[in-house]
Design a protein around this motif. Structure first.
Motif, PDB file in Angstrom:
ATOM      1  N   THR A  98     -10.981   7.295  -5.165  1.00  0.00           N
ATOM      2  CA  THR A  98      -9.638   7.862  -5.022  1.00  0.00           C
ATOM      3  C   THR A  98      -9.296   8.833  -6.144  1.00  0.00           C
ATOM      4  O   THR A  98      -8.383   9.637  -5.997  1.00  0.00           O
ATOM      5  CB  THR A  98      -8.564   6.764  -4.969  1.00  0.00           C
ATOM      6  OG1 THR A  98      -8.600   6.027  -6.183  1.00  0.00           O
ATOM      7  CG2 THR A  98      -8.767   5.858  -3.780  1.00  0.00           C
ATOM      8  N   ASN A 100       0.836  -1.200   0.000  1.00  0.00           N
ATOM      9  CA  ASN A 100       0.000   0.000   0.000  1.00  0.00           C
ATOM     10  C   ASN A 100       0.874   1.254   0.000  1.00  0.00           C
ATOM     11  O   ASN A 100       1.651   1.482   0.925  1.00  0.00           O
ATOM     12  CB  ASN A 100      -0.904  -0.019   1.233  1.00  0.00           C
ATOM     13  CG  ASN A 100      -1.928   1.075   1.220  1.00  0.00           C
ATOM     14  OD1 ASN A 100      -1.790   2.082   0.537  1.00  0.00           O
ATOM     15  ND2 ASN A 100      -2.981   0.884   1.990  1.00  0.00           N
ATOM     16  N   ARG A 158       4.313   9.164   3.062  1.00  0.00           N
ATOM     17  CA  ARG A 158       3.706  10.503   3.133  1.00  0.00           C
ATOM     18  C   ARG A 158       3.825  11.241   1.800  1.00  0.00           C
ATOM     19  O   ARG A 158       3.050  12.139   1.505  1.00  0.00           O
ATOM     20  CB  ARG A 158       4.304  11.312   4.275  1.00  0.00           C
ATOM     21  CG  ARG A 158       5.762  11.637   4.112  1.00  0.00           C
ATOM     22  CD  ARG A 158       6.253  12.533   5.244  1.00  0.00           C
ATOM     23  NE  ARG A 158       7.682  12.723   5.107  1.00  0.00           N
ATOM     24  CZ  ARG A 158       8.577  12.357   5.999  1.00  0.00           C
ATOM     25  NH1 ARG A 158       8.190  11.814   7.121  1.00  0.00           N
ATOM     26  NH2 ARG A 158       9.850  12.559   5.790  1.00  0.00           N
ATOM     27  N   GLU A 188       2.997  10.138  -0.972  1.00  0.00           N
ATOM     28  CA  GLU A 188       1.781   9.827  -1.731  1.00  0.00           C
ATOM     29  C   GLU A 188       0.743  10.917  -1.520  1.00  0.00           C
ATOM     30  O   GLU A 188       0.183  11.456  -2.470  1.00  0.00           O
ATOM     31  CB  GLU A 188       1.233   8.460  -1.307  1.00  0.00           C
ATOM     32  CG  GLU A 188      -0.224   8.206  -1.639  1.00  0.00           C
ATOM     33  CD  GLU A 188      -0.543   8.081  -3.114  1.00  0.00           C
ATOM     34  OE1 GLU A 188      -1.707   7.834  -3.431  1.00  0.00           O
ATOM     35  OE2 GLU A 188       0.340   8.248  -3.964  1.00  0.00           O
ATOM     36  N   VAL A 189       0.486  11.267  -0.286  1.00  0.00           N
ATOM     37  CA  VAL A 189      -0.521  12.282   0.035  1.00  0.00           C
ATOM     38  C   VAL A 189      -0.064  13.663  -0.426  1.00  0.00           C
ATOM     39  O   VAL A 189      -0.871  14.485  -0.847  1.00  0.00           O
ATOM     40  CB  VAL A 189      -0.824  12.278   1.547  1.00  0.00           C
ATOM     41  CG1 VAL A 189      -1.799  13.375   1.912  1.00  0.00           C
ATOM     42  CG2 VAL A 189      -1.367  10.922   1.969  1.00  0.00           C
ATOM     43  N   TYR A 213      -3.472  12.883  -5.135  1.00  0.00           N
ATOM     44  CA  TYR A 213      -2.400  12.033  -4.638  1.00  0.00           C
ATOM     45  C   TYR A 213      -1.382  11.756  -5.736  1.00  0.00           C
ATOM     46  O   TYR A 213      -1.671  11.891  -6.923  1.00  0.00           O
ATOM     47  CB  TYR A 213      -2.974  10.707  -4.128  1.00  0.00           C
ATOM     48  CG  TYR A 213      -4.016  10.870  -3.061  1.00  0.00           C
ATOM     49  CD1 TYR A 213      -3.679  11.369  -1.810  1.00  0.00           C
ATOM     50  CD2 TYR A 213      -5.341  10.541  -3.302  1.00  0.00           C
ATOM     51  CE1 TYR A 213      -4.641  11.530  -0.822  1.00  0.00           C
ATOM     52  CE2 TYR A 213      -6.308  10.693  -2.321  1.00  0.00           C
ATOM     53  CZ  TYR A 213      -5.947  11.189  -1.083  1.00  0.00           C
ATOM     54  OH  TYR A 213      -6.898  11.350  -0.111  1.00  0.00           O
ATOM     55  N   ARG A 240       0.029   4.244   0.486  1.00  0.00           N
ATOM     56  CA  ARG A 240      -0.404   5.257   1.453  1.00  0.00           C
ATOM     57  C   ARG A 240       0.481   5.269   2.703  1.00  0.00           C
ATOM     58  O   ARG A 240       0.377   6.163   3.524  1.00  0.00           O
ATOM     59  CB  ARG A 240      -1.863   5.041   1.862  1.00  0.00           C
ATOM     60  CG  ARG A 240      -2.820   5.011   0.710  1.00  0.00           C
ATOM     61  CD  ARG A 240      -3.301   6.359   0.357  1.00  0.00           C
ATOM     62  NE  ARG A 240      -4.095   6.251  -0.874  1.00  0.00           N
ATOM     63  CZ  ARG A 240      -5.005   7.081  -1.208  1.00  0.00           C
ATOM     64  NH1 ARG A 240      -5.273   8.089  -0.444  1.00  0.00           N
ATOM     65  NH2 ARG A 240      -5.651   6.936  -2.334  1.00  0.00           N
ATOM     66  N   SER A 247      -0.363   8.906  -6.737  1.00  0.00           N
ATOM     67  CA  SER A 247      -0.796   7.786  -7.574  1.00  0.00           C
ATOM     68  C   SER A 247      -1.981   8.108  -8.470  1.00  0.00           C
ATOM     69  O   SER A 247      -2.216   7.413  -9.455  1.00  0.00           O
ATOM     70  CB  SER A 247      -1.139   6.587  -6.697  1.00  0.00           C
ATOM     71  OG  SER A 247      -2.196   6.912  -5.815  1.00  0.00           O
TER      72      SER A 247
END
Length: 102
Positions: free
Chosen positions: A59, A27, A32, A34-35, A64, A29, A66
């Motif tokens: 999502t 994952n 950090r 990623e956010v 983000y 997420r 991704s």
């Protein structure tokens, strides 16, 4: 399954995938970056793939790495079949403007 979503071990596993094979990454997420949609993280993720498919409407609305960053580096970047179905069957609010590109 990979123990992370980036890094030398993941890159090695990606290069060892046989045609038709799949590699499940950890994952993202947990990072950090990623956010924060950090460019360095985006480039590392994008380097692992040949194309981008987003099949998660939930999502897709977030900014983000991704969902926003990676599609800028991978072409084609497309909506998946579930996303397409949701967009095409959505009852859109008559008082709002929408643009849908498939």
């Amino acid at each position: 399954m990979a123990n992370d979503c980036i890094g030398p071990d993941v890159e090695k596993m990606v290069h060892e995938i046989l045609p038709g094979g799949v590699l499940l990454l950890e994952n993202l997420r947990f990072h950090r970056e990623e956010v924060r949609n950090e460019t360095g993280f985006v480039i590392k993720l994008a380097s692992l793939a040949d194309l981008y498919v987003n099949d998660s409407f939930r999502t897709a609305r977030g900014s983000y790495a991704s969902t926003v960053g990676v599609p800028q580096y991978l072409k084609p970047a497309v909506a998946g079949l579930l996303m397409e179905k949701l967009l095409l069957t959505a009852k859109l609010d008559a008082f709002r403007n929408f643009a849908i590109f498939l």
